[in-house]
Design a protein around this motif. Structure first.
Motif, short mmCIF file in Angstrom:
data_model
loop_
_atom_site.label_atom_id
_atom_site.label_comp_id
_atom_site.label_asym_id
_atom_site.label_seq_id
_atom_site.Cartn_x
_atom_site.Cartn_y
_atom_site.Cartn_z
N MET A 166 102.53 -24.48 -4.73
CA MET A 166 102.27 -23.34 -5.60
C MET A 166 101.63 -22.19 -4.82
O MET A 166 101.95 -21.02 -5.05
CB MET A 166 101.36 -23.75 -6.75
N VAL B 43 103.35 -18.63 -5.10
CA VAL B 43 102.63 -17.62 -5.89
C VAL B 43 101.62 -16.86 -5.04
O VAL B 43 101.37 -15.67 -5.26
CB VAL B 43 101.94 -18.29 -7.09
N GLN C 261 104.63 -27.34 -12.09
CA GLN C 261 103.53 -26.39 -12.00
C GLN C 261 103.99 -25.08 -11.36
O GLN C 261 103.63 -23.99 -11.82
CB GLN C 261 102.38 -26.99 -11.19
N GLU D 168 106.33 -23.16 -13.93
CA GLU D 168 105.62 -22.55 -15.05
C GLU D 168 104.76 -21.37 -14.60
O GLU D 168 104.50 -20.45 -15.38
CB GLU D 168 104.76 -23.59 -15.76
N THR D 169 104.31 -21.39 -13.36
CA THR D 169 103.48 -20.29 -12.86
C THR D 169 104.31 -19.02 -12.70
O THR D 169 103.75 -17.92 -12.66
CB THR D 169 102.84 -20.68 -11.52
#
Length: 506
Positions: free
Chosen positions: A274, A278, A308, A311-312
């Motif tokens: 992640m 991100v 995860q 969805e981020t």
């Protein structure tokens, strides 16, 4: 007497001014560095000491104290070497204090006194321009920093050249901007056999910056199509190129100080974390979605990414920016990208082939695609099936429009959008339109409105889905050069939105 030099500390894209204060006073000989430095900054005093020794400059047997102000702001990176050395030389009256205080400096020192290129020269030059100061940076960063144009950039190759410049022994000329790299189109859409509907979807997506989901069996050409998307995208405008280059400057991705007008094309592996996608990590660095700003983020094997991570993506897709919040950092990065996702229809990939599909069909397909949540799926403007191409068709001659031809149509459509949204700040393409800009520019005619109402009622379109259909229909009209959005434009937009669902007829 305190001597001062200035540099910057990075918080996301923001370069915050840091004052380097140096005091040389009687006392027990020592070299102290304070002001919340990290390990790399703390080691600067040893690099500075060695670099000065190579020029036969000995430190006095006094108490040397260097303070990085504001003291509560974390200081990270090796670019503090040069300003620390300049503040110390000014305190020793080797450099004129007034000249040093009028500069912003950054650069890493080698033990032999040469200056090593560092990241972040472009944001630092922006900060120096706002303070009306000269930027001093390593020679390897000069071409990059000079792109700002609003401040003078001096790029010495070593600490000795820096001293010679400030003492008037050898005044250096200001650095010149690096070369602009024009987009290079090497992969052509004509090389893709068949897949005309997928090509049409990519053209619409490129014209309006819409998000695309491609679903097809292995080897059907999903990755091949995505790889040819940069060839039909328009080059970056000067403002977009500067925005994108500032992000790339922080990560050291700029090539020899040149700014490219090619839109970024990032394709992270599905095992990426992640923080890699991100943004985050120890220094809250930008992730792939920010590195793809004003470009394309291609995520192959989309359902294989962790839940995860997927969805981020939902909030950055909507807002065009991401906030990386950590215990020691809270930074904001722009991330206005076009998401292109590719997926197999199931785990084995052959759900549509009864001779090769597994015994769990169709449940295996529902379970596999179920990894993509409904809210995330709702954010895709175009959803296309990419069927397999028969091997006998691979020997056929190339057909269809070339990438150059498609790119010309895309550029014309983008130009129409820029002119249309000139009075709406922050809106550059149809994908950005919302509120007044959407209702005033994308409302279809009576027949188109009636069709869209039927579709929304029959298939239960969400408000987001309804507006995304309007945006895609507006893009299709732009590709045709039409000022009005008609029924045919809405029908095509709905066909891409609902995949295999039939469109109601009047």
């Amino acid at each position: 007497m305190v001597a001062r030099a200035y540099t910057v500390a990075f918080e996301g894209l923001e370069a915050r001014m840091v004052e380097v204060q140096c005091a040389v006073a009687p006392g027990v000989p020592c070299f102290t560095l304070v002001g919340l430095p990290d390990k790399a900054v703390s080691e600067a005093k040893e690099r500075v000491r060695a670099a000065l020794a190579t020029m036969s400059i000995a430190l006095p047997s006094k108490r040397i104290t260097l303070n990085l102000s504001p003291a509560d702001l974390p200081k990270e990176g090796s670019h503090f070497d040069l300003p620390i050395a300049m503040a110390l030389l000014a305190a020793l009256e080797i450099l004129p204090k007034d000249s040093v205080e009028h500069c912003v400096a950054l650069g890493e020192l080698s033990l032999d006194g040469s200056l090593v290129a560092v990241t972040g020269a472009l944001p630092a030059a922006m900060a120096a321009a706002e303070e009306d100061r000269t930027l001093i940076c390593p020679q390897g960063c000069g071409a990059e920093a000079a792109w700002v144009g609003a401040c003078t950039v001096i790029a010495p190759a070593s600490l000795a050249e820096t001293i010679a410049h400030f003492t008037g022994q050898r005044v250096l000329d200001p650095a010149s901007p690096g070369e602009v790299t024009d987009p290079a189109r090497t992969r052509d859409l004509r090389e893709v056999k068949g897949q005309e509907r997928a090509k049409r979807a990519l053209e619409i997506a490129a014209a309006g910056r819409h998000h695309v989901l491609m679903v097809g069996t292995p080897g059907s050409g999903k990755s091949m199509l995505a790889a040819r998307l940069p060839g039909i995208l328009p080059p970056l405008s000067p403002a977009e190129a500067l925005e994108t280059s500032m992000i790339h400057s922080l990560t050291g991705l700029l090539d020899e100080g040149g700014i490219s007008r090619t839109r970024p094309f990032r394709e992270p592996h599905h095992t990426a974390s992640m923080a890699a996608i991100v943004g985050g990590g120890r220094s809250a660095k930008p992730g792939e979605i920010s590195l793809a700003h004003n470009g394309v983020l291609f995520m192959d094997e989309f359902p294989e990414f962790s839940r995860q991570v997927l969805e981020t993506l939902r909030q950055p897709i909507e807002t065009g920016e991401v906030v990386v919040a950590r215990a020691n950092a809270h930074v904001r990065y722009p991330c206005r990208f076009m998401l292109v996702a590719a997926a197999n229809p199931c785990k084995c990939g052959y759900l549509s082939d009864p001779n090769r599909a597994c015994g769990r069909a169709p449940n295996c397909g529902e379970d596999y695609m179920g990894r993509i949540s409904g809210p995330l799926m709702d954010r895709f403007d175009l959803r296309i099936d990419v069927p397999p191409v028969c091997y006998t068709d691979l020997d056929l001659p190339e057909g269809g429009d070339s990438s150059a031809t498609v790119a010309a149509r895309v550029a014309e459509a983008r130009a129409r959008q820029l002119a249309r949204y000139a009075d709406f700040p922050g809106t550059r393409s149809n994908a950005d339109a919302e509120g007044a800009s959407l209702t005033s520019c994308a409302t279809p005619d009576a027949a188109g409105s009636a069709l869209l109402s039927q579709v929304a009622e029959r298939f239960g379109l969400t408000a987001r889905g309804y507006h995304r259909v309007l945006r895609v229909a507006r893009t299709i009209a732009d590709l045709e050069g039409s000022d009005a959005v008609g029924r045919a434009h809405v029908a095509e937009a709905v066909s891409f939105r609902l995949a295999d669902a039939p469109v109601p007829q009047q």
